[in-house]
Design an enzyme around this catalytic site. Structure first.
Site, short mmCIF file in Angstrom:
data_model
loop_
_atom_site.label_atom_id
_atom_site.label_comp_id
_atom_site.label_asym_id
_atom_site.label_seq_id
_atom_site.Cartn_x
_atom_site.Cartn_y
_atom_site.Cartn_z
N ASP A 175 0.85 -1.18 0.00
CA ASP A 175 0.00 0.00 0.00
C ASP A 175 0.88 1.23 0.00
O ASP A 175 1.87 1.27 0.70
CB ASP A 175 -0.88 0.01 1.26
CG ASP A 175 -2.08 -0.88 1.09
OD1 ASP A 175 -2.60 -0.93 -0.05
OD2 ASP A 175 -2.49 -1.53 2.06
N GLU A 185 -0.11 19.45 6.80
CA GLU A 185 0.29 20.28 5.66
C GLU A 185 0.77 21.64 6.15
O GLU A 185 1.82 22.12 5.76
CB GLU A 185 -0.88 20.48 4.69
CG GLU A 185 -1.23 19.28 3.85
CD GLU A 185 -2.37 18.48 4.46
OE1 GLU A 185 -2.59 18.59 5.69
OE2 GLU A 185 -3.04 17.74 3.72
N THR A 204 -15.40 27.81 1.71
CA THR A 204 -14.45 28.60 0.91
C THR A 204 -13.25 27.77 0.46
O THR A 204 -12.56 28.12 -0.49
CB THR A 204 -13.90 29.77 1.73
OG1 THR A 204 -13.23 29.23 2.87
CG2 THR A 204 -15.01 30.69 2.19
N LEU A 246 -10.47 27.59 1.89
CA LEU A 246 -9.27 28.41 2.06
C LEU A 246 -8.97 28.51 3.55
O LEU A 246 -9.86 28.34 4.37
CB LEU A 246 -9.51 29.82 1.54
CG LEU A 246 -9.71 30.02 0.04
CD1 LEU A 246 -10.23 31.42 -0.23
CD2 LEU A 246 -8.42 29.75 -0.71
#
Lengths: 565, 673
Positions: B300, B341, B372, B374
């Site tokens: 995987d 992230e 949004t 964002l």
């Protein structure tokens, strides 16, 4: 070493491999059902034969069916041949009025010719009628070779994932499409060189010295051809290929040696074709060639040293020529002897009894390892597969993988068969030798004392179990004891190997073939070739070294210390 | 933190020593035919010795021979007992906690307090906070956090709940909060751990097919040597000579493959033990050996090849914006972003020596919303945003800005590489793009190269689109990949490879992986996975580490190659033994055959005794190799073969020449013969 001898060895190696590769291609075609140039003539005969006997040529037999067909066929063959020999005087073509054979000689000879051994406890020209030679013995020169080839092909098919085929079909194909055509050409060639072919009575002549001599006659050429091609080796005459009517000149001598190896080598090329990779066959061929180079070198060296005792007496100097035909060089005799014991032919052009102790030991060792250095027709291939499977098992383990050969797993079943095939002939050799060396019946046949006498016994059982048929010839073997025990040894040596091999063929043919990945160990390269050769040597040496120590080695050491037998 | 397993070595050693004598029991011996042959020979010779059948002149020589013959058997027993002792210690430390567990069995509406050993498959138990889960099972009701450190060594608690992929619990782990109802899936003695323990116990261990085949070869060799030795007496009978029976027995014992025979089961047990040390439980020894044969590994992507989180890997500026400006705004925009992230953007920028842009004013953090799409920060009227290209385009349009072709080009290029572009904008102005990539684990490429060298093909399975998948596949160096994979794809792929003649291994944890795990030749389930996945698999990784499969392949290969190496060594030894013993026997018949004594051993007696002593001692000397396994290196099989042949083949021929000669010198100096 004579330059001419080296040229002879090189020429021999080249021609036999060259012609072997051609015949190998042809063999693959006939066994895999491809078209060949002989089809128009032979196919109708074959089809008629199959129709009459109700053989289903399409369906592959199972292990049981195949084994049953093969055993019924061979035992029936033994029975018929026994009848012919036992009642010889009742049949035609017996100008010398030879009597019936004794029961034990008839039994021994019947088993001997059916098992492709061609051990002869008798002298051909003083025992066998022309009927016995032609109808009785010659037929089995064909059929026993064809049986060997059929088993080899069944094994090739099994290992390469095909059905093992039908015993009768392969037998018929081998006989009609390979052995008969080749033998006819070969016999005509021999005739042209002076080998006799007639049904006359023996001729009495008076030599220039004024001595009366009987010249034995007979249909020699036709039997001589298949005797060599089929690695049978049973001579028409007692002197075998040392007799000028069997082997008249250097050319016939060369062709005879060549023809012993021809089909065993061709089968290896056919194997490469079956495996879809020529190198698979060549790797085995190379391994056999490597071993052969060693044994030929050993024999030639030992013989060229001569006998140190004769040298010191000033009687003879240089190579040992005792027991050799002066017509043939030391090289041609050593080559013949090594070839005939490497392949399970057993034809001889010199007296192996007279070879130096070490050379005799080398000849024995070749037979002891199971006639796998090219070996008999078919027998050499399937015999070598015993060692190939063992080698691949060890190689697989050493690299950390479940052992496989040609992508098929080697498991307990195959190992069992391999062990049986390895053990039975060895047991026959050592067991019977041990018995013979300790009983009055066994010792009665000896011609020599000391270790050499023991060598004669050991050689006889080795030759029988290896289905070779050559003899040290010092042994008087035409006694009930030797005839019966040697017959048993020949039977075990033949079927004790063949049946396990059919089992392997059938079991492998049903196995899944695994893909070889890029890093996998292969069975078509140098490493495998050498590993295989070393396996044969080590296993052979480990099994027989104790016995050889007290025969060939002891005799050699004693000879050096000045004691002869 | 890994749990360290304490093994008391001297205790195991003592225990094994005691066991080596207990195992002289024929009932136990018969399982090892080669060693049994030695036992029988020794017992028979001893009986003859005691009844005075041997020449009294040779009393001391005979006594010493007998002594060493028995030691051959004892040493072989010791090797097996030692391997077993270590394996058992390893296994029992894993299940320490499992003993003496009590359970609240739930029948109808009442619970009863019973011993865990009384539980049978299908029983239901209730486990509350603070209690130990008594047995392996499946959660059928409730949610709880469970501390599984007893099994995995990982101290962070995990959630276990009914249904879904987190329903399986292991006996010996502790419930930290709440309660769960567990249905027993394996009665005591049948759990995975119990099966594993059986694999390290010599008595209960089933021989693998490969072990059976090898045993047959060893038996075959023994029979051949029996034949060679047994016929020797009648053969020399021809010369009216004879050997002492004890000398024949000594030759026989020297020749049969006692080294590998004595170590064979130790090797098998030690292999299981090594696996256990890696916290992997196998359901059969066969599965471990199959692991050595694997030619295709299905892996995987997420978790195995990559970390599974997209992370910032590069910044791209648009023209007119300096790199430092982009970095400083990127840091500010992500300062409050706790997603992997976001953190990776800050970390990457800071690693480039950038600092957050210093804006004065109150910061209002805007977190990611589905609306949004964002996130960012407002400082006064400066609005910083980051997000996907389309979302940012909409954002800058509010300020009459626009996403120009340059930025669009950068984004497309990043996407083509299989990464995700994240655009950063301030009000109407685009500053640049952050490339977010699924980061390939460091070192994994080298690992795959090793596997390739060994002839093992690696295939990456991922749900990503083909573009992303191709990029990661290239970076990780896998041989092949399957994108947009579903569980059905996996099983089809396995069948396809198997049809082509490959042996396939895979890892899995979810219920939908179960069919593929069952189909694969080696299926490794994560301990954190579902019960059905674990049942379908033939191995379970207690650490739930996705890269464990690579180590298992090595254990499997090493297990087989150790057997091969020691068998070769054992057989190769015979050459030297012949050179020692045969001349010693030959001089009895022909004194002039003394010239065969090329090893120049002191006397025939010392030659025979030295060979027997060497034969016994070599078993002890090789116990470490059997337990550790023959040294393993990632290399092509051809290279591995040559290496092992040089070490164990050639070494096997040379070692005994040296060893026997040395022993001969010692015993003749000591005047033992």
């Amino acid at each position: 070493m004579e330059v001419l001898d080296i040229v002879l060895f090189a020429l021999f190696a080249f021609t036999v491999v060259f012609f072997g590769s051609f015949i190998g291609n042809y063999l693959y075609k006939i066994y895999d059902g491809k078209k060949t140039f002989l089809d128009p003539i032979i196919s109708p005969i074959e089809n008629m034969f199959f129709r009459i006997s109700g053989i289903n040529t399409e369906k592959s037999q199972s292990f049981k069916e195949y084994t049953l067909s093969m055993m019924v066929f061979n035992i029936f063959g033994i029975f018929i041949l026994f009848i012919i020999l036992f009642f010889q005087s009742s049949f035609l073509f017996n100008p010398q009025n030879f009597p019936n054979l004794s029961w034990h000689l008839a039994l021994n000879t019947a088993i001997s010719f059916v098992t492709n051994t061609n051990w002869q406890s008798y002298g051909g020209e003083s025992t066998m009628s022309y009927f016995s030679q032609m109808v009785g013995l010659s037929i089995h020169n064909f059929l026993s070779a064809a049986t060997g080839a059929a088993i080899a092909v069944a094994l090739m098919r099994g290992l390469t994932g095909r059905g093992i085929g039908n015993f009768y079909v392969d037998m018929t194909k081998t006989t009609l499409r390979l052995l008969l055509p080749l033998s006819i050409i070969y016999a005509i060639f021999l005739l042209s060189q002076g080998v006799i072919q007639n049904l006359s009575s023996y001729i009495d002549v008076t030599t220039i010295e004024g001595v009366k001599q009987t010249l034995a006659m007979g249909p020699v050429a036709s039997q001589e051809a298949i005797k060599m091609l089929g690695t049978n080796g049973g001579g028409f005459f007692n002197a075998n290929s040392a007799h000028p009517f069997e082997n008249p000149n250097e050319l016939t001598n060369f062709v005879q040696i060549f023809s012993i190896f021809l089909i065993p080598i061709a089968l290896l090329f056919a194997y490469g074709k079956f495996a879809g990779n020529r190198r698979e066959g060549i790797a085995i061929l190379a391994s056999m060639a490597l071993l052969f180079a060693l044994t030929l070198g050993g024999t030639y060296y030992a013989e060229s040293q001569g006998n140190s005792m004769l040298t010191s007496l000033g009687v003879a100097n240089g190579p040992s020529m005792e027991g050799k035909e002066v017509r043939f060089s030391l090289g041609a005799s050593s080559l013949f002897a090594t070839v005939t014991t490497a392949a399970s032919c057993g034809a001889v052009n010199s007296m192996h009894d007279s070879y130096s102790p070490l050379a005799g030991g080398v000849l024995m060792l070749q037979m002891m390892v199971g006639e796998v250095i090219f070996g008999g027709v078919g027998a050499g291939f399937y015999g070598m597969m015993i060692y190939a499977l063992l080698s691949m098992f060890m190689i697989g383990l050493m690299v950390g993988k479940t052992p496989m050969y040609l992508g098929k797993k080697i498991e307990a079943y195959e190992i069992k068969a391999v062990i049986i095939a390895l053990l039975l002939p060895s047991a026959a050799i050592l067991g019977f030798s041990a018995i013979a060396a300790n009983c009055a019946d066994g010792l009665a046949g000896l011609n020599n004392a000391g270790p050499h006498g023991l060598s004669e016994i050991l050689y006889a059982y080795t030759s029988a179990a290896g289905n070779n048929g050559s003899a040290f010839a010092g042994l008087t073997a035409n006694t009930p004891f030797y005839n019966v025990t040697l017959a048993i040894a020949m039977f075990i040596g033949r079927f004790g190997v063949i049946i396990p091999m059919i089992a392997i063929a059938a079991s492998m043919s049903n196995k899944k073939t695994y893909a070889l990945s890029s890093g996998s160990v292969k069975s078509d390269n140098m490493t495998f070739t050498i590993f295989l050769a070393v396996t044969v040597l080590i296993l052979g040496a480990l099994t027989f070294l104790p016995a050889l120590t007290f025969t060939a080695i002891a005799e050699h050491v004693l000879m050096l210390s000045g004691k002869l037998f | 933190m890994k749990k360290t397993i304490e093994i008391n070595n001297s205790k195991i050693f003592k225990e094994a020593l005691k066991e080596s004598f207990i195992r002289l029991n024929p009932k136990h011996q018969i399982k090892n035919p080669v060693i049994f042959a030695v036992t029988l020979s020794s017992a028979f010779s001893t009986a003859l010795f005691i009844t005075g059948h041997f020449d009294s002149v040779d009393f001391w020589f005979n006594l010493q021979l007998l002594f060493w013959l028995w030691f051959t058997v004892i040493f072989a027993n010791f090797a097996e007992a030692l391997a077993e002792g270590r394996g058992k210690a390893q296994a029992s430390s894993l299940r320490q906690t499992q003993s003496n567990l009590k359970a609240n069995r739930y029948i109808g509406n009442v619970t009863e307090y019973v011993d865990a050993s009384l539980l049978v498959k299908g029983d239901v138990v209730i486990v509350k906070a603070g209690e130990l889960i008594p047995i392996d099972g499946e959660v059928i009701e409730g949610v709880a956090s469970v501390n599984e450190s007893a099994i995995t060594g990982e101290s962070a608690p995990v959630i276990r709940e009914s249904g879904g992929d987190r329903s399986s619990v292991t006996g010996g782990t502790t419930v930290l909060s709440d309660w769960i109802k567990v249905r027993v899936t394996a009665a005591k003695g049948e759990s995975f751990l119990d099966k594993m323990i059986m694999l390290v116990e010599g008595a209960k261990r089933q021989k693998t097919p490969n072990e059976i085949a090898l045993s047959l070869i060893l038996i075959g060799f023994s029979l051949i040597f029996l034949l060679a030795v047994a016929t020797l007496q009648p053969i020399v009978g021809y010369f009216h000579s004879s050997f002492s029976l004890l000398v024949l027995v000594a030759l026989f014992v020297c020749l049969i493959p006692t080294t590998i025979g004595g170590l064979l089961s130790a090797i098998g047990i030690a292999g299981m033990d090594r696996l256990l040390r890696k916290n992997v439980i196998a359901t059969s020894g066969k599965a471990v050996e199959t692991a050595g044969d694997i030619s295709v590994l299905l892996l995987d992507k997420t978790g195995t090849i990559t970390f599974g989180n997209r992370m910032a890997s590069e910044f791209f500026t648009v023209s007119g914006v300096s790199k430092s400006k982009l970095l400083s705004y990127a840091i500010l925009s992500s300062q409050a972003d706790e997603t992997p992230e976001g953190r990776s953007i800050v970390a990457l920028a800071e690693s480039m020596d950038a600092k957050s842009v210093d804006l004065i004013g109150e910061k209002t953090w805007i977190s990611f919303s589905a609306d949004t799409r964002l996130s960012g920060v407002n400082v006064g009227d400066i609005n910083i945003r980051k997000g996907a290209m389309d979302s940012v385009a909409k954002f800058v349009e509010l300020y009459d800005g626009m996403l120009d072709t340059e930025c669009r080009g950068i984004c497309e290029r990043i996407a083509k590489e299989g990464a995700t572009p994240l655009v950063i904008a301030v009000n109407g102005r685009i500053l640049g793009v952050v490339m977010l990539k699924d980061i390939v684990k460091p070192g994994i490429k080298a690992k795959f190269a090793e596997l390739r060298l060994m002839g093992i093909k690696t295939v990456m399975i991922t749900g990503d689109n083909p573009l992303t998948a191709a990029a990661i596949a290239a970076e990780a160096g896998v041989d092949d990949f399957v994108a947009e994979a579903t569980p059905e794809t996996k099983i089809r792929l396995i069948q396809q490879y198997q049809k082509e003649g490959h042996l396939v291994a895979m890892t899995g944890d979810g219920t939908n992986d179960a069919p593929a795990l069952a189909q694969a030749d080696v299926g490794l389930a994560m301990n954190s996975g579902t019960q059905s996945a674990k049942e379908a698999a033939n191995m379970i990784d207690l650490d739930s580490s996705p890269t464990k499969l690579l180590e298992i392949v090595e254990v499997g290969k090493q297990l087989l190659s150790t057997r091969g190496a020691l068998t070769t060594f054992s057989i190769a030894n015979d050459v030297a033994k012949y050179f020692a013993v045969i001349p010693a026997m030959a001089v009895i018949v022909f004194p002039s055959l003394a010239v065969l004594n090329i090893m120049d051993l002191a006397s025939p007696k010392s030659a025979i005794l030295s060979a027997v002593i060497f034969n016994a001692l070599i078993i002890v000397a090789l116990i470490p190799v059997a337990l550790r396994g023959a040294a393993f290196k990632a290399q092509s099989e051809e290279a591995a073969l040559r290496r092992n042949l040089a070490i164990y083949g050639l070494g096997g021929i040379i070692t005994p020449f040296v060893g026997i000669k040395l022993i001969d010198m010692v015993i003749s100096a000591l005047g033992l013969v």
